[in-house]
Design a protein around this motif. Structure first.
Motif, mmCIF file in Angstrom:
data_model
loop_
_atom_site.group_PDB
_atom_site.id
_atom_site.type_symbol
_atom_site.label_atom_id
_atom_site.label_comp_id
_atom_site.label_asym_id
_atom_site.label_seq_id
_atom_site.Cartn_x
_atom_site.Cartn_y
_atom_site.Cartn_z
ATOM 1 N N ILE A 129 2.395 13.525 -2.274
ATOM 2 C CA ILE A 129 2.308 12.206 -1.632
ATOM 3 C C ILE A 129 0.850 11.750 -1.542
ATOM 4 O O ILE A 129 0.567 10.572 -1.676
ATOM 5 C CB ILE A 129 3.021 12.106 -0.256
ATOM 6 N N THR A 130 -0.057 12.709 -1.379
ATOM 7 C CA THR A 130 -1.466 12.312 -1.349
ATOM 8 C C THR A 130 -1.847 11.656 -2.675
ATOM 9 O O THR A 130 -2.433 10.580 -2.729
ATOM 10 C CB THR A 130 -2.365 13.537 -1.092
ATOM 11 N N TYR A 181 -0.254 8.169 -3.074
ATOM 12 C CA TYR A 181 -0.897 7.100 -2.297
ATOM 13 C C TYR A 181 -2.250 6.728 -2.917
ATOM 14 O O TYR A 181 -2.630 5.559 -2.941
ATOM 15 C CB TYR A 181 -1.068 7.515 -0.826
ATOM 16 N N GLU A 182 -2.950 7.720 -3.425
ATOM 17 C CA GLU A 182 -4.209 7.409 -4.116
ATOM 18 C C GLU A 182 -3.940 6.499 -5.309
ATOM 19 O O GLU A 182 -4.675 5.543 -5.557
ATOM 20 C CB GLU A 182 -4.892 8.696 -4.595
ATOM 21 N N ILE A 197 -1.395 4.448 -5.688
ATOM 22 C CA ILE A 197 -1.004 3.103 -5.228
ATOM 23 C C ILE A 197 -2.254 2.243 -5.050
ATOM 24 O O ILE A 197 -2.302 1.088 -5.470
ATOM 25 C CB ILE A 197 -0.231 3.190 -3.890
ATOM 26 N N VAL A 198 -3.282 2.853 -4.458
ATOM 27 C CA VAL A 198 -4.511 2.095 -4.225
ATOM 28 C C VAL A 198 -5.195 1.766 -5.557
ATOM 29 O O VAL A 198 -5.655 0.648 -5.774
ATOM 30 C CB VAL A 198 -5.459 2.875 -3.277
ATOM 31 N N ASN A 248 -3.558 -1.093 -7.304
ATOM 32 C CA ASN A 248 -3.742 -2.370 -6.624
ATOM 33 C C ASN A 248 -2.447 -3.178 -6.580
ATOM 34 O O ASN A 248 -1.480 -2.720 -5.998
ATOM 35 C CB ASN A 248 -4.877 -3.122 -7.318
ATOM 36 N N ASN A 249 -2.422 -4.347 -7.211
ATOM 37 C CA ASN A 249 -1.210 -5.168 -7.080
ATOM 38 C C ASN A 249 -0.289 -5.081 -8.288
ATOM 39 O O ASN A 249 0.534 -5.951 -8.505
ATOM 40 C CB ASN A 249 -1.610 -6.632 -6.852
ATOM 41 N N ILE A 281 2.050 -2.925 -8.893
ATOM 42 C CA ILE A 281 3.319 -2.224 -8.661
ATOM 43 C C ILE A 281 4.431 -3.235 -8.408
ATOM 44 O O ILE A 281 4.290 -4.147 -7.606
ATOM 45 C CB ILE A 281 3.196 -1.274 -7.451
ATOM 46 N N SER A 304 8.959 0.757 -5.970
ATOM 47 C CA SER A 304 8.949 2.218 -6.057
ATOM 48 C C SER A 304 10.247 2.761 -5.499
ATOM 49 O O SER A 304 10.857 2.174 -4.602
ATOM 50 C CB SER A 304 7.789 2.852 -5.300
ATOM 51 N N GLU A 329 12.011 12.587 -1.987
ATOM 52 C CA GLU A 329 10.669 13.163 -2.112
ATOM 53 C C GLU A 329 10.567 14.151 -3.289
ATOM 54 O O GLU A 329 9.532 14.742 -3.520
ATOM 55 C CB GLU A 329 10.177 13.872 -0.836
ATOM 56 N N LYS A 330 11.656 14.345 -4.024
ATOM 57 C CA LYS A 330 11.603 15.291 -5.137
ATOM 58 C C LYS A 330 11.143 14.590 -6.405
ATOM 59 O O LYS A 330 10.349 15.134 -7.165
ATOM 60 C CB LYS A 330 12.969 15.938 -5.332
ATOM 61 N N ILE A 357 2.195 14.178 -10.198
ATOM 62 C CA ILE A 357 2.144 15.627 -10.080
ATOM 63 C C ILE A 357 3.424 16.084 -9.389
ATOM 64 O O ILE A 357 3.952 15.361 -8.546
ATOM 65 C CB ILE A 357 0.872 16.061 -9.306
ATOM 66 N N PHE A 358 3.929 17.225 -9.759
ATOM 67 C CA PHE A 358 5.155 17.779 -9.161
ATOM 68 C C PHE A 358 6.310 16.776 -9.158
ATOM 69 O O PHE A 358 7.064 16.693 -8.201
ATOM 70 C CB PHE A 358 4.906 18.246 -7.725
ATOM 71 N N LEU A 370 -1.500 -1.744 0.933
ATOM 72 C CA LEU A 370 -0.880 -1.442 -0.363
ATOM 73 C C LEU A 370 0.041 -0.231 -0.243
ATOM 74 O O LEU A 370 1.155 -0.220 -0.762
ATOM 75 C CB LEU A 370 -1.965 -1.142 -1.411
ATOM 76 N N ILE A 371 -0.452 0.793 0.449
ATOM 77 C CA ILE A 371 0.331 2.029 0.574
ATOM 78 C C ILE A 371 1.605 1.770 1.368
ATOM 79 O O ILE A 371 2.708 2.096 0.929
ATOM 80 C CB ILE A 371 -0.514 3.143 1.229
ATOM 81 N N PRO A 373 -1.027 11.128 4.568
ATOM 82 C CA PRO A 373 -1.610 12.475 4.605
ATOM 83 C C PRO A 373 -3.092 12.411 4.942
ATOM 84 O O PRO A 373 -3.787 11.498 4.487
ATOM 85 C CB PRO A 373 -1.394 13.012 3.187
ATOM 86 N N ILE A 429 -10.288 8.190 -0.284
ATOM 87 C CA ILE A 429 -10.359 6.726 -0.184
ATOM 88 C C ILE A 429 -11.106 6.346 1.096
ATOM 89 O O ILE A 429 -10.909 6.982 2.133
ATOM 90 C CB ILE A 429 -8.937 6.115 -0.137
#
Lengths: 395, 353
Positions: free
Chosen positions: A273-274, A277-278, A280-281, A284-285, A287, A290, A295-296, A315-316, B46-47, B68, B75
């Motif tokens: 998830i980390t 989220y990275e 997603i940033v 930017n716009n 997306i 989702s 979570e799998k 990843i994973f 965004l997140i 997290p 960031i």
């Protein structure tokens, strides 16, 4: 140069350098003996990566590789190959070793001192075999040793080898490359890469989807989606109102597979998830939507292919997807990091046409989904036999 | 909205409300903070937009979104203009990357007021000398604050005099300590240090043996990783220090730089308690919230952060909530245990030799 902190698994730490022709009988015998020897060990069934290595180096496949490499020139191995292999791709060292043998070289391999079970198991088998009398020459001209990241030893081996075969990330490669080497030596390096898949929705049907999902699972999950050839994005081709449901069906089928074959830990989900989220940033716009399958499996649909797409890595089990009808989007992924495009339901000739059309000259592999992780003598843009041999011009 | 709720809580005498009294204002406060950060921190927006339906409403705190804590490492997450940054905090990451937390004057003030309130409640408005066992140097003229300095300035709220014992010379430290204790023998004295530093200084290094510290309260926290490596349990830590130095009290605290001001103190039954300003949720591997008495990943929620979106964060710590409002110590709130860091998994892949 060699202090106490190294351990020799087998061989001579200053191997006799023997320059042999590629695919010599001795090397084919040794590798196919190794293959048979592995198949005899019933308990190895729990290491599928060892079994697939044995399958890869069985005699029939070696002979096929030899005939595929039908070179008219006279070639000899360059001499001593120093292999720096990754610790977290189990059995990669064995392929690297085999590449060195098949190209007619002597080899010295550094494997990580962090012990991976399957690595140790296979090393032990190789050791038993290579110690046999008939392979005495091989024993004397090859060596596997392990040590912590010790620059002194690496520096020494760098200085005496004719080829440095460097697996691992950009950081490792730059570090090794900064060490002096012989002026005649060559580096074969495998830097950080990015890979994607393309699936023709029209060609998915209820008879082939199971196979497709199994193959895609192997390409992505076997290496935690962290190998350079594991896909991060799927480009779905020819979406229409009739076949769009297949996409969700594909992900649900993959989820079933994951549920039965893949084990997550707290740490893996946390890292995933980390990373998500990275990304997603970074996106930017761009997306569109989702979807999260417990979570799998995480699937993010993109509005467009962004310039930084080669940095958007899952990843994973985290994937990005994009719908396209004419593949012009491939022109937007012009990255020197793009390594493998794995495909389903597409014609090989059509793909070659696309490579020309969009000038995707830097990619190195186009393979059917399911073969992304298959290491081979043509890898990452190198013809390994040619790269590790000395060609003699005779007129 | 969150300001009003926070002020009401600050004006209340108690910091450990029962669930019935706490739940509604706490949830409203968190929601209001979340919308504030969505408005003011673009990456956060965004997140959240991509992981939740922005219109979706949540009726209970366990459904609130979270990020997290490692995200603060990769960031820059801030909800204020850069020119208004008054302090930058960095976590004491051993892996090379640190969290970067940005405070403005308001956030810094609020966190210290809330911390003061928690400390006053816990230690009965104690003002006394504090001895900081500080290993290594720290710069005092910088707005860059690491975890140690943050803890020192936080606990200094209780001090009327501060001592720093940071010499490598064991003998010198011993002599200084004896001198300080002698000088203040008729008062309470607080000794503060990171858990591992205390262990090193008082147990592994035998130079402080046979000093009577019965007028001292030992406050320690943090430094999980190192302590785990040498396998000292919480119980053993307490037992040995108590028997060797006869501390009047040994108090463990838990808190993250990423939620500065939000601190949890261990009660006399050995549990951390959530205050009116904080909450805790335990999640399973797949991030579903777990019932009490189940081990999982700790999510921390705090009403404090305003200059950065750190109100609801998923830690890498493993813990377990034992219950709510019925701890035998008498304090209300959720009471929980922290067991340490989650186990690292070996990752496969090409990019690491």
């Amino acid at each position: 140069m060699f202090d106490k902190n190294h351990k020799i698994i087998f061989g001579n730490k200053l191997p006799n350098v023997i320059r042999d022709v590629p695919f010599s009988k001795k090397k084919l015998d040794f590798l196919s003996d190794l293959s048979k020897f592995i198949f005899k060990q019933k308990k190895l069934i729990k290491y599928p990566e060892i079994i697939s290595f044995a399958y890869w180096c069985r005699r029939a496949n070696l002979i096929r590789m030899k005939s595929n490499h039908n070179s008219k020139e006279l070639r000899f191995g360059k001499g001593l190959v120093f292999h720096i292999v990754p610790s977290n791709v189990p059995i990669n060292f064995a392929y690297s070793f085999a590449f060195g043998l098949l190209s007619g070289n002597s080899n010295i391999l550094r494997i990580s001192s962090r012990e991976v079970k399957s690595t140790k198991v296979l090393c032990d088998l190789i050791k038993i075999l290579i110690k046999k009398k008939k392979y005495k020459n091989l024993y004397n001209s090859n060596c596997i040793l392990s040590y912590e990241k010790e620059t002194q030893i690496t520096k020494f081996l760098s200085g005496i080898s004719d080829v440095r075969m460097i697996w691992g990330g950009d950081k490792t490669i730059n570090k090794i490359k900064s060490l002096p080497s012989k002026s005649s030596s060559v580096d074969i390096s495998f830097p950080d890469k990015y890979s994607i898949s393309m699936i023709n929705l029209n060609k998915i049907n209820k008879n082939n989807i199971k196979n497709l999902v199994n193959n895609f699972f192997n390409d992505s999950f076997v290496m935690d989606q962290n190998a350079c050839s594991s896909p991060h994005m799927i480009i779905w081709l020819n979406k229409n109102s009739k076949n769009v449901g297949k996409v969700d069906f594909f992900w649900r089928s993959l989820l079933n597979k994951v549920n039965s074959k893949y084990i997550f830990s707290d740490d893996m989900i946390y890292k995933k998830i980390t990373r998500n989220y990275e990304n997603i940033v970074k996106l930017n716009n761009s997306i569109k939507s989702s979807k999260n399958y417990g979570e799998k499996i995480n699937v993010t649909t993109l509005k467009k292919i962004t310039k930084n797409i080669d940095q958007i890595r899952g990843i994973f089990g985290s994937f990005y997807q994009y719908y396209s009808n004419n593949l012009s989007c491939l022109g937007d992924i012009k990255s020197e990091k793009l390594q493998t495009i794995s495909y389903f339901g597409m014609n090989k000739n059509k793909i070659i046409e696309i490579l020309y059309k969009y000038n995707l000259s830097q990619i190195s592999r186009v393979v059917p989904i399911g073969k992304s992780l298959d290491l081979n003598l043509i890898w990452d843009g190198y013809d390994l036999i040619e790269s590790m041999t000395n060609t003699i011009k005779i007129e | 909205m969150y300001k009003k709720i926070r002020n009401e809580l600050l004006n209340s005498k108690d910091i450990y409300f029962k669930k019935q009294k706490k739940a509604v204002p706490f949830l409203r406060g968190i929601k209001s903070l979340m919308s504030y950060h969505i408005k003011n921190c673009k990456p956060f927006k965004l997140i959240l937009n991509s992981i939740t339906n922005p219109k979706s409403d949540y009726g209970e705190i366990s459904l609130a979104p979270f990020i997290p804590v490692d995200l603060f490492k990769s960031i820059d997450l801030l909800s204020i203009e850069k020119k208004n940054i008054s302090n930058r905090l960095i976590s004491s990451g051993t892996s090379g990357l640190n969290s970067r937390i940005y405070l403005d004057k308001e956030n810094a003030l609020v966190q210290s007021r809330i911390l003061q309130k928690i400390l006053d409640y816990e230690f009965g408005k104690l003002r006394c000398p504090i001895i900081f066992f500080e290993e290594g140097k720290f710069e005092s003229n910088s707005n860059l604050i690491d975890a140690k300095r943050a803890a020192i300035s936080g606990f200094s709220l209780m001090s009327n005099k501060r001592y720093f014992l940071q010499s490598d010379d064991s003998k010198e430290v011993r002599n200084k300590l004896i001198k300080i204790i002698k000088k203040h023998k008729k008062e309470k004295v607080i000794i503060f240090g990171f858990t591992f530093d205390i262990w090193k200084r008082f147990v592994l290094n035998k130079s402080l043996n046979n000093i009577e510290l019965s007028n001292c309260i030992l406050i320690h926290g943090g430094g999980w990783k190192k302590l785990e490596k040498i396998r000292v349990s919480e119980k053993k830590f307490k037992q040995i220090l108590k028997s060797k130095f006869n501390f009047s009290k040994i108090v463990n605290y838990y808190g993250l730089v990423e939620q500065i001001g939000s601190i949890f103190f261990e009660c006399n039954k050995g549990y951390f308690h959530t205050t009116n300003f904080s909450d805790v949720i335990i999640r399973d591997t797949f991030l579903k919230s777990l019932p009490f008495k189940k081990r999982g990943t700790i999510q921390l929620i705090s009403l404090i952060p305003t200059s950065y979106p750190g109100n609801s964060i998923l830690t890498q710590d493993i813990g377990e909530i034992k219950g709510e409002d019925d701890c035998e110590c008498g304090k209300k709130g959720k009471y929980f245990k922290v067991y340490g860091r989650m186990k690292k998994s070996e990752m496969r892949g090409c990019s690491n030799v």
